[in-house]
Scaffold this motif. Structure first.
Motif, PDB file in Angstrom:
ATOM      1  N   PHE A  80       0.807  -1.226   0.000  1.00 31.60           N
ATOM      2  CA  PHE A  80       0.000   0.000   0.000  1.00 31.60           C
ATOM      3  C   PHE A  80       0.838   1.272   0.000  1.00 31.60           C
ATOM      4  O   PHE A  80       0.330   2.333  -0.366  1.00 31.60           O
ATOM      5  CB  PHE A  80      -0.982  -0.013   1.173  1.00 31.60           C
ATOM      6  CG  PHE A  80      -2.157  -0.920   0.960  1.00 31.60           C
ATOM      7  CD1 PHE A  80      -3.107  -0.626  -0.001  1.00 31.60           C
ATOM      8  CD2 PHE A  80      -2.304  -2.077   1.702  1.00 31.60           C
ATOM      9  CE1 PHE A  80      -4.201  -1.451  -0.221  1.00 31.60           C
ATOM     10  CE2 PHE A  80      -3.386  -2.921   1.498  1.00 31.60           C
ATOM     11  CZ  PHE A  80      -4.334  -2.607   0.526  1.00 31.60           C
ATOM     12  N   SER A  81       2.100   1.196   0.395  1.00 31.05           N
ATOM     13  CA  SER A  81       2.968   2.376   0.266  1.00 31.05           C
ATOM     14  C   SER A  81       3.041   2.812  -1.187  1.00 31.05           C
ATOM     15  O   SER A  81       3.014   4.007  -1.515  1.00 31.05           O
ATOM     16  CB  SER A  81       4.371   2.066   0.799  1.00 31.05           C
ATOM     17  OG  SER A  81       4.370   1.923   2.196  1.00 31.05           O
ATOM     18  N   VAL A  84      -0.591   4.323  -2.134  1.00 31.01           N
ATOM     19  CA  VAL A  84      -0.929   5.604  -1.520  1.00 31.01           C
ATOM     20  C   VAL A  84       0.090   6.693  -1.860  1.00 31.01           C
ATOM     21  O   VAL A  84      -0.228   7.882  -1.844  1.00 31.01           O
ATOM     22  CB  VAL A  84      -1.053   5.432   0.020  1.00 31.01           C
ATOM     23  CG1 VAL A  84      -1.328   6.758   0.701  1.00 31.01           C
ATOM     24  CG2 VAL A  84      -2.164   4.450   0.354  1.00 31.01           C
ATOM     25  N   HIS A  86       2.872   7.047  -0.063  1.00 32.80           N
ATOM     26  CA  HIS A  86       3.399   7.467   1.236  1.00 32.80           C
ATOM     27  C   HIS A  86       4.015   6.249   1.902  1.00 32.80           C
ATOM     28  O   HIS A  86       3.454   5.159   1.855  1.00 32.80           O
ATOM     29  CB  HIS A  86       2.279   8.030   2.116  1.00 32.80           C
ATOM     30  CG  HIS A  86       2.726   8.483   3.466  1.00 32.80           C
ATOM     31  ND1 HIS A  86       3.081   9.791   3.738  1.00 32.80           N
ATOM     32  CD2 HIS A  86       2.883   7.809   4.631  1.00 32.80           C
ATOM     33  CE1 HIS A  86       3.438   9.887   5.004  1.00 32.80           C
ATOM     34  NE2 HIS A  86       3.322   8.704   5.563  1.00 32.80           N
ATOM     35  N   LYS A 185      -7.829   6.431  -3.732  1.00 30.65           N
ATOM     36  CA  LYS A 185      -7.816   6.484  -2.272  1.00 30.65           C
ATOM     37  C   LYS A 185      -7.749   7.939  -1.816  1.00 30.65           C
ATOM     38  O   LYS A 185      -6.860   8.676  -2.236  1.00 30.65           O
ATOM     39  CB  LYS A 185      -6.612   5.711  -1.721  1.00 30.65           C
ATOM     40  CG  LYS A 185      -6.744   4.209  -1.825  1.00 30.65           C
ATOM     41  CD  LYS A 185      -5.534   3.532  -1.187  1.00 30.65           C
ATOM     42  CE  LYS A 185      -5.780   2.044  -1.011  1.00 30.65           C
ATOM     43  NZ  LYS A 185      -6.843   1.735  -0.064  1.00 30.65           N
ATOM     44  N   ALA A 187      -6.821   8.970   0.936  1.00 32.09           N
ATOM     45  CA  ALA A 187      -5.575   9.157   1.693  1.00 32.09           C
ATOM     46  C   ALA A 187      -4.409   9.528   0.800  1.00 32.09           C
ATOM     47  O   ALA A 187      -3.387  10.042   1.276  1.00 32.09           O
ATOM     48  CB  ALA A 187      -5.244   7.891   2.483  1.00 32.09           C
ATOM     49  N   SER A 188      -4.541   9.278  -0.519  1.00 35.73           N
ATOM     50  CA  SER A 188      -3.459   9.593  -1.454  1.00 35.73           C
ATOM     51  C   SER A 188      -3.485  11.047  -1.906  1.00 35.73           C
ATOM     52  O   SER A 188      -2.527  11.524  -2.522  1.00 35.73           O
ATOM     53  CB  SER A 188      -3.540   8.677  -2.680  1.00 35.73           C
ATOM     54  OG  SER A 188      -4.665   8.997  -3.489  1.00 35.73           O
ATOM     55  N   TRP A 193      -3.209  12.094   4.112  1.00 42.39           N
ATOM     56  CA  TRP A 193      -2.660  10.913   4.778  1.00 42.39           C
ATOM     57  C   TRP A 193      -2.791  11.007   6.294  1.00 42.39           C
ATOM     58  O   TRP A 193      -3.240  10.083   6.963  1.00 42.39           O
ATOM     59  CB  TRP A 193      -1.189  10.697   4.400  1.00 42.39           C
ATOM     60  CG  TRP A 193      -0.495   9.763   5.361  1.00 42.39           C
ATOM     61  CD1 TRP A 193       0.373  10.105   6.357  1.00 42.39           C
ATOM     62  CD2 TRP A 193      -0.670   8.344   5.448  1.00 42.39           C
ATOM     63  NE1 TRP A 193       0.767   8.979   7.062  1.00 42.39           N
ATOM     64  CE2 TRP A 193       0.145   7.888   6.522  1.00 42.39           C
ATOM     65  CE3 TRP A 193      -1.416   7.408   4.738  1.00 42.39           C
ATOM     66  CZ2 TRP A 193       0.224   6.541   6.898  1.00 42.39           C
ATOM     67  CZ3 TRP A 193      -1.341   6.064   5.105  1.00 42.39           C
ATOM     68  CH2 TRP A 193      -0.528   5.651   6.175  1.00 42.39           C
ATOM     69  N   THR A 198      -8.163   4.568   6.532  1.00 46.00           N
ATOM     70  CA  THR A 198      -8.610   3.753   5.407  1.00 46.00           C
ATOM     71  C   THR A 198      -8.918   2.349   5.905  1.00 46.00           C
ATOM     72  O   THR A 198      -8.053   1.670   6.475  1.00 46.00           O
ATOM     73  CB  THR A 198      -7.544   3.688   4.306  1.00 46.00           C
ATOM     74  OG1 THR A 198      -7.216   5.017   3.878  1.00 46.00           O
ATOM     75  CG2 THR A 198      -8.041   2.873   3.119  1.00 46.00           C
TER      76      THR A 198
END
Length: 350
Positions: A80-81, A84, A86, A185, A187-188, A193, A198
């Protein structure tokens, strides 16, 4: 006093659409297209991983790390890094839970204070409202209109940043998108973030809903509060199931974006099922609304014959008289907005 407080928070949240209509479907031996879970097995690679875990030695039958099996959180952080954009810390930024359901519960209990207003976009998964109420929050409902695009998502992000708000984003269907649509997402997006939780699901991701492996991903300063709730409620999730999901993410990291990826194969299969269901509904005079993601299709029943079009009554009639169980869409709206959306019923095409 504790008993009185408990009673006041749970008063009126005991009704459950799933209990009512699942029982109705069973009583009439109906084909149940109401509840969303696959009638097919998970992919072979995670089935084999699960079998290997339960037969591979004593440790898989014992407790693992309470906040997430180390191989799972490491593989998820790596995967997921990249998604996203991050760098995710596997041990600080991820909490593994008993399904996405418990991730939601932990988020609401940890992050909502008495009297906090919680904006819920309608239609919503029906546990949101009672979970908010149990935490002492006040639900504020905003009905979704059929124009939801990335621009609206960015507007929500801008409002969260402007008003210093947290965003709880339930993304269990993140890989199930159709017709070239892509899941974004929240969060992206810039500045989101550190304020987004999520929620995800191994059950929906790998078509294994009975494994009950879910997660929450966020900044460590948020996740630490959710860990306290998790530690003092369920404490721990099934080790072998976590191991299998860990291996699933390890494989998907290697084949991500290729035709071998399950995250490409599953939506391709479900898009075919979606189109088949739409044709069936059209053939009997219903008006399907083609979804761009998820397990479900909504149909407009306004063209149906009969005087009573209210969706609850229609679903009961359909179950009893035609042997087909569905779910009324107004069940996913607040009482003040439900009447605006009572001409729709929901089918599961998974």
């Amino acid at each position: 006093m504790a008993r009185r407080l408990h009673a006041s928070r749970t008063e009126g949240v005991d009704k459950n659409v799933w209990v009512e209509f699942t029982k109705l479907a069973a009583d009439y031996k109906a084909v149940n297209l109401g509840q969303g879970f696959p009638d097919f097995s998970p992919p072979k690679f995670v089935q084999e991983a699960f079998c290997s875990a339960v037969s591979g030695g004593p440790l898989m039958h014992q407790y693992t790390r309470a906040f997430g099996h180390p191989p799972l959180v490491k593989n998820m952080a790596k995967f997921f890094s990249r998604v996203v954009g991050h760098e995710i810390d596997p041990f600080e930024d991820i909490l593994v839970t008993v399904g996405a359901y418990q991730a939601l519960f932990s988020a609401f209990q940890a992050l909502i204070d008495e009297g906090d207003e919680v904006i819920i976009v309608e239609p919503f998964f029906d546990c949101y409202q009672p979970m908010v109420k149990m935490a002492g929050g006040k639900a504020v409902y905003v009905p979704l209109r059929p124009v939801y695009k990335t621009e609206e998502l960015q507007m929500i992000a801008d409002l969260c940043i402007k008003h210093d708000m947290l965003c709880i984003s339930d993304e269990v269907y993140e890989w199930l998108t159709y017709d070239g649509a892509k899941h974004v997402k929240i969060a992206s997006l810039p500045g989101m973030w550190e304020r987004t939780i999520t929620i995800g699901s191994g059950g929906k991701t790998f078509s294994a809903t009975g494994w009950k492996v879910g997660w929450a991903i966020s900044s460590g300063h948020i996740i630490k509060h959710m860990k306290i709730i998790h530690q003092n409620t369920v404490y721990h999730c099934a080790t072998a199931a976590q191991e299998a999901v860990a291996q699933g993410f390890e494989r998907e990291y290697e084949v991500f974006g290729t035709p071998e990826s399950y995250f490409k194969q599953l939506p391709a299969m479900l898009q075919h099922k979606r189109n088949k269901l739409a044709s069936c509904l059209q053939s009997v005079g219903l008006q399907p609304i083609m979804p761009e993601g998820g397990y479900f299709m909504i149909a407009d029943i306004s063209s149906s014959t009969g005087e009573e079009l209210y969706d609850f009554r229609f679903v009961k009639w359909l179950t009893k008289e035609k042997g087909l169980a569905t779910i009324p869409v107004s069940a996913f709206y607040s009482p003040e907005h439900g009447k605006e959306f009572d001409k729709y019923i929901r089918f599961c095409f998974v």
